[in-house]
Write a protein that holds these residues in place. Sequence first.
Motif, PDB file in Angstrom:
ATOM      1  N   ILE A 306      -4.634 -17.062  13.203  1.00 52.89           N
ATOM      2  CA  ILE A 306      -5.410 -17.666  13.916  1.00 52.89           C
ATOM      3  C   ILE A 306      -6.617 -17.739  12.421  1.00 52.89           C
ATOM      4  O   ILE A 306      -6.680 -16.055  11.765  1.00 52.89           O
ATOM      5  CB  ILE A 306      -7.247 -16.798  13.985  1.00 52.89           C
ATOM      6  CG1 ILE A 306      -6.419 -17.369  16.173  1.00 52.89           C
ATOM      7  CG2 ILE A 306      -8.057 -17.893  14.445  1.00 52.89           C
ATOM      8  CD1 ILE A 306      -5.164 -16.519  16.367  1.00 52.89           C
ATOM      9  N   ILE A 307      -6.812 -19.185  11.331  1.00 50.81           N
ATOM     10  CA  ILE A 307      -7.751 -18.292   9.982  1.00 50.81           C
ATOM     11  C   ILE A 307      -9.199 -19.417   9.764  1.00 50.81           C
ATOM     12  O   ILE A 307      -9.336 -19.875  10.718  1.00 50.81           O
ATOM     13  CB  ILE A 307      -6.234 -19.416   9.435  1.00 50.81           C
ATOM     14  CG1 ILE A 307      -5.181 -19.524   9.211  1.00 50.81           C
ATOM     15  CG2 ILE A 307      -7.682 -20.113   7.960  1.00 50.81           C
ATOM     16  CD1 ILE A 307      -4.260 -20.544   9.016  1.00 50.81           C
ATOM     17  N   LEU A 319     -18.227  -5.217   6.557  1.00 53.84           N
ATOM     18  CA  LEU A 319     -17.757  -6.494   6.742  1.00 53.84           C
ATOM     19  C   LEU A 319     -16.588  -6.038   7.672  1.00 53.84           C
ATOM     20  O   LEU A 319     -15.667  -5.933   7.448  1.00 53.84           O
ATOM     21  CB  LEU A 319     -16.980  -7.346   5.825  1.00 53.84           C
ATOM     22  CG  LEU A 319     -16.771  -8.579   6.155  1.00 53.84           C
ATOM     23  CD1 LEU A 319     -18.762  -9.790   6.155  1.00 53.84           C
ATOM     24  CD2 LEU A 319     -16.998  -9.210   4.567  1.00 53.84           C
ATOM     25  N   VAL A 320     -16.248  -6.459   9.156  1.00 49.52           N
ATOM     26  CA  VAL A 320     -16.081  -6.391  10.171  1.00 49.52           C
ATOM     27  C   VAL A 320     -15.785  -8.022  10.619  1.00 49.52           C
ATOM     28  O   VAL A 320     -16.212  -8.805  10.973  1.00 49.52           O
ATOM     29  CB  VAL A 320     -16.053  -5.391  11.207  1.00 49.52           C
ATOM     30  CG1 VAL A 320     -15.705  -5.288  12.473  1.00 49.52           C
ATOM     31  CG2 VAL A 320     -16.827  -4.585  10.972  1.00 49.52           C
ATOM     32  N   PHE A 321     -14.109  -7.958  10.951  1.00 53.46           N
ATOM     33  CA  PHE A 321     -13.528  -9.370  11.247  1.00 53.46           C
ATOM     34  C   PHE A 321     -13.245  -9.057  12.710  1.00 53.46           C
ATOM     35  O   PHE A 321     -12.081  -7.914  12.900  1.00 53.46           O
ATOM     36  CB  PHE A 321     -13.372 -10.076  10.938  1.00 53.46           C
ATOM     37  CG  PHE A 321     -13.084 -10.725   9.333  1.00 53.46           C
ATOM     38  CD1 PHE A 321     -13.963 -12.254   9.262  1.00 53.46           C
ATOM     39  CD2 PHE A 321     -12.713  -9.910   8.194  1.00 53.46           C
ATOM     40  CE1 PHE A 321     -14.598 -12.542   8.333  1.00 53.46           C
ATOM     41  CE2 PHE A 321     -13.826 -10.384   6.855  1.00 53.46           C
ATOM     42  CZ  PHE A 321     -14.488 -11.783   7.193  1.00 53.46           C
ATOM     43  N   GLY A 322     -13.425 -10.191  14.048  1.00 57.45           N
ATOM     44  CA  GLY A 322     -12.833  -9.872  15.166  1.00 57.45           C
ATOM     45  C   GLY A 322     -12.574 -10.857  15.777  1.00 57.45           C
ATOM     46  O   GLY A 322     -13.088 -11.751  15.750  1.00 57.45           O
ATOM     47  N   SER A 351     -16.643 -15.465  -1.179  1.00 52.32           N
ATOM     48  CA  SER A 351     -16.442 -16.186   0.264  1.00 52.32           C
ATOM     49  C   SER A 351     -14.588 -16.115  -0.328  1.00 52.32           C
ATOM     50  O   SER A 351     -14.199 -15.352  -0.742  1.00 52.32           O
ATOM     51  CB  SER A 351     -16.395 -17.201  -0.092  1.00 52.32           C
ATOM     52  OG  SER A 351     -15.377 -17.607  -1.155  1.00 52.32           O
ATOM     53  N   GLY A 352     -14.235 -15.807   0.921  1.00 50.98           N
ATOM     54  CA  GLY A 352     -12.456 -15.960   1.659  1.00 50.98           C
ATOM     55  C   GLY A 352     -12.355 -16.254   2.622  1.00 50.98           C
ATOM     56  O   GLY A 352     -12.631 -16.836   3.545  1.00 50.98           O
ATOM     57  N   THR A 353     -11.213 -16.042   2.693  1.00 49.24           N
ATOM     58  CA  THR A 353     -10.321 -16.163   4.105  1.00 49.24           C
ATOM     59  C   THR A 353      -9.494 -15.131   4.514  1.00 49.24           C
ATOM     60  O   THR A 353      -9.044 -14.609   4.114  1.00 49.24           O
ATOM     61  CB  THR A 353      -8.969 -16.970   3.803  1.00 49.24           C
ATOM     62  OG1 THR A 353      -9.638 -18.132   2.935  1.00 49.24           O
ATOM     63  CG2 THR A 353      -8.379 -17.664   5.325  1.00 49.24           C
ATOM     64  N   VAL A 354      -9.816 -14.619   5.911  1.00 48.83           N
ATOM     65  CA  VAL A 354      -8.724 -13.861   6.776  1.00 48.83           C
ATOM     66  C   VAL A 354      -8.313 -14.332   7.594  1.00 48.83           C
ATOM     67  O   VAL A 354      -8.048 -15.529   8.912  1.00 48.83           O
ATOM     68  CB  VAL A 354      -9.583 -12.965   6.818  1.00 48.83           C
ATOM     69  CG1 VAL A 354     -11.195 -14.111   8.197  1.00 48.83           C
ATOM     70  CG2 VAL A 354      -9.121 -11.660   7.923  1.00 48.83           C
ATOM     71  N   THR A 355      -7.140 -14.221   8.411  1.00 46.55           N
ATOM     72  CA  THR A 355      -5.847 -14.672   8.879  1.00 46.55           C
ATOM     73  C   THR A 355      -5.377 -13.735   9.956  1.00 46.55           C
ATOM     74  O   THR A 355      -5.029 -12.452  10.290  1.00 46.55           O
ATOM     75  CB  THR A 355      -4.135 -15.153   7.940  1.00 46.55           C
ATOM     76  OG1 THR A 355      -4.707 -15.733   7.165  1.00 46.55           O
ATOM     77  CG2 THR A 355      -3.741 -15.402   9.271  1.00 46.55           C
ATOM     78  N   PHE A 356      -5.224 -14.087  11.594  1.00 42.23           N
ATOM     79  CA  PHE A 356      -4.658 -13.094  12.106  1.00 42.23           C
ATOM     80  C   PHE A 356      -4.002 -13.605  12.989  1.00 42.23           C
ATOM     81  O   PHE A 356      -3.324 -15.026  13.082  1.00 42.23           O
ATOM     82  CB  PHE A 356      -6.097 -13.183  12.826  1.00 42.23           C
ATOM     83  CG  PHE A 356      -5.730 -12.387  14.642  1.00 42.23           C
ATOM     84  CD1 PHE A 356      -6.017 -10.678  14.233  1.00 42.23           C
ATOM     85  CD2 PHE A 356      -5.510 -12.329  16.225  1.00 42.23           C
ATOM     86  CE1 PHE A 356      -5.531 -10.348  15.328  1.00 42.23           C
ATOM     87  CE2 PHE A 356      -4.770 -11.313  16.979  1.00 42.23           C
ATOM     88  CZ  PHE A 356      -5.246 -10.429  16.783  1.00 42.23           C
ATOM     89  N   VAL A 372     -14.332 -16.023  17.886  1.00 38.23           N
ATOM     90  CA  VAL A 372     -14.045 -15.715  16.195  1.00 38.23           C
ATOM     91  C   VAL A 372     -15.610 -14.421  15.930  1.00 38.23           C
ATOM     92  O   VAL A 372     -16.526 -14.659  16.218  1.00 38.23           O
ATOM     93  CB  VAL A 372     -13.259 -16.544  15.406  1.00 38.23           C
ATOM     94  CG1 VAL A 372     -13.414 -15.700  14.321  1.00 38.23           C
ATOM     95  CG2 VAL A 372     -12.290 -16.762  16.106  1.00 38.23           C
ATOM     96  N   SER A 373     -15.574 -13.545  14.944  1.00 43.23           N
ATOM     97  CA  SER A 373     -16.600 -12.274  14.706  1.00 43.23           C
ATOM     98  C   SER A 373     -16.997 -12.188  13.571  1.00 43.23           C
ATOM     99  O   SER A 373     -15.777 -12.178  13.207  1.00 43.23           O
ATOM    100  CB  SER A 373     -17.177 -11.822  15.968  1.00 43.23           C
ATOM    101  OG  SER A 373     -16.248 -10.925  16.192  1.00 43.23           O
ATOM    102  N   CYS A 374     -17.721 -11.623  12.852  1.00 43.99           N
ATOM    103  CA  CYS A 374     -17.543 -11.282  11.640  1.00 43.99           C
ATOM    104  C   CYS A 374     -19.362 -10.760  11.935  1.00 43.99           C
ATOM    105  O   CYS A 374     -20.092 -10.876  12.041  1.00 43.99           O
ATOM    106  CB  CYS A 374     -18.267 -12.245  10.379  1.00 43.99           C
ATOM    107  SG  CYS A 374     -18.716 -11.329   8.421  1.00 43.99           S
TER     108      CYS A 374
END
Length: 411
Positions: A306-307, A319-322, A351-356, A372-374
């Motif tokens: 999941i990108i 900053l928390v990604f869930g 800006s950026g990208t987080v990958t799960f 998907v959350s921030c």
Amino acid sequence: MQVINVEGVSKKFKIYKDKPASLKDKVIHWRRNTHEDFWALRDVNLTIQKGETVGLIGQNGSGKSTLLKLLTRIMYPTSGTVKIDGRVSSLIELGAGFHHDMTGRENIYTNASIFGMSRSEIESKIAGIIEFSELGEFIDNAVRTYSSGMYMRLAFAVAISVDPDILLIDEILAVGDANFQRKCFERLYEMKKQGVTIVLVSHDLNSIQRICERTIWFKDGMMVEDGKSTYVTEKYLNFMSDTYDNPTEEPSNNEQAKKQPQPSDADSPEQENRRGSGEVKLSGVRMTDSTGAEASNIHTRDGVNIICDYTINDDVDSLVFGINIKRSDGVHVYGIDTFAEELQPDLQKKSGTVTFTIESFNLLEGTYLFDVSCSSKIGRDYDYLCDALKLTVNNSTKETGIVSINHRWDV
């Protein structure tokens, strides 16, 4: 091990219509029924195990705060029993147990004594209490000069210093500023890891989901739902949305208990599936398979990614990604975030990208939806996408249930 056991508890209050203004009125109208019975709780049964974190949610007047007061023995049930095993510390009402004409320091001794601490225990911890409260030189001022935020800081600092087995909190954390709230939540996480049982009443569903694994929804003094926090809060939000849209057609308790949360319509407007303050925006969310190709259909045990592309629009201090996964019928399957795994995204990047990455998707055949959350550390949603991704899983084995478990037979 059970530390809280509530059996058949009901609580009745008398609501007076016309209180006699004088002894004459009381004598003349002594037969008149001047009150009606209000049942704040009706036949509530629940048990809470040692180390559980439980949220209580519901509309105002639903009975959740009344239950908390019964657990603290501020009041007693009309019928039924409440059994508590362990030292209890509570934050029920702002300034409860404080004497307004005494200083903050004097109130620490008094309040901590009420919680069962000896003078020597208080002496050993008072410096830490004052430091946590951040009151500084104000600690020797009378508490009647304190703001509501200062009250809350002192009350929370005392409550957590008791080393309780059970901590009961009723919405009080909403009073403090953002920095102190963050510090309070971090302390709650520490207590949670130490095995303290926490019961939290709040209208802030983000905080409930972040702190509590289990949530109980109350309505009209009765328990409507009891289960995983993500599942129960979603059902409650669906109910509140239905009530807002159809205020004269409010579902009954039984109808709500049967109603299952449904996935959002793919053709519905984006805002129906999205919420958040906007400081950070999830500008793109996509799913790929292990080869990097776009994926919406896989087999059990395939890998997926999941990108999420994101943009920071304003200054944020965390900053928390869930990720939250649920089956199409609303059954909660899995949830995790970067804060729980002690990962710290770089706040310097705008800006950026987080990958799960899920190396082996072990769920069996079915359709699954991904939220998907921030958010911030204290649960403030910057951007929350509900049902952002949909994945169909195929499976050719004879396994049943939700998850495929690695196993072997020795026959």
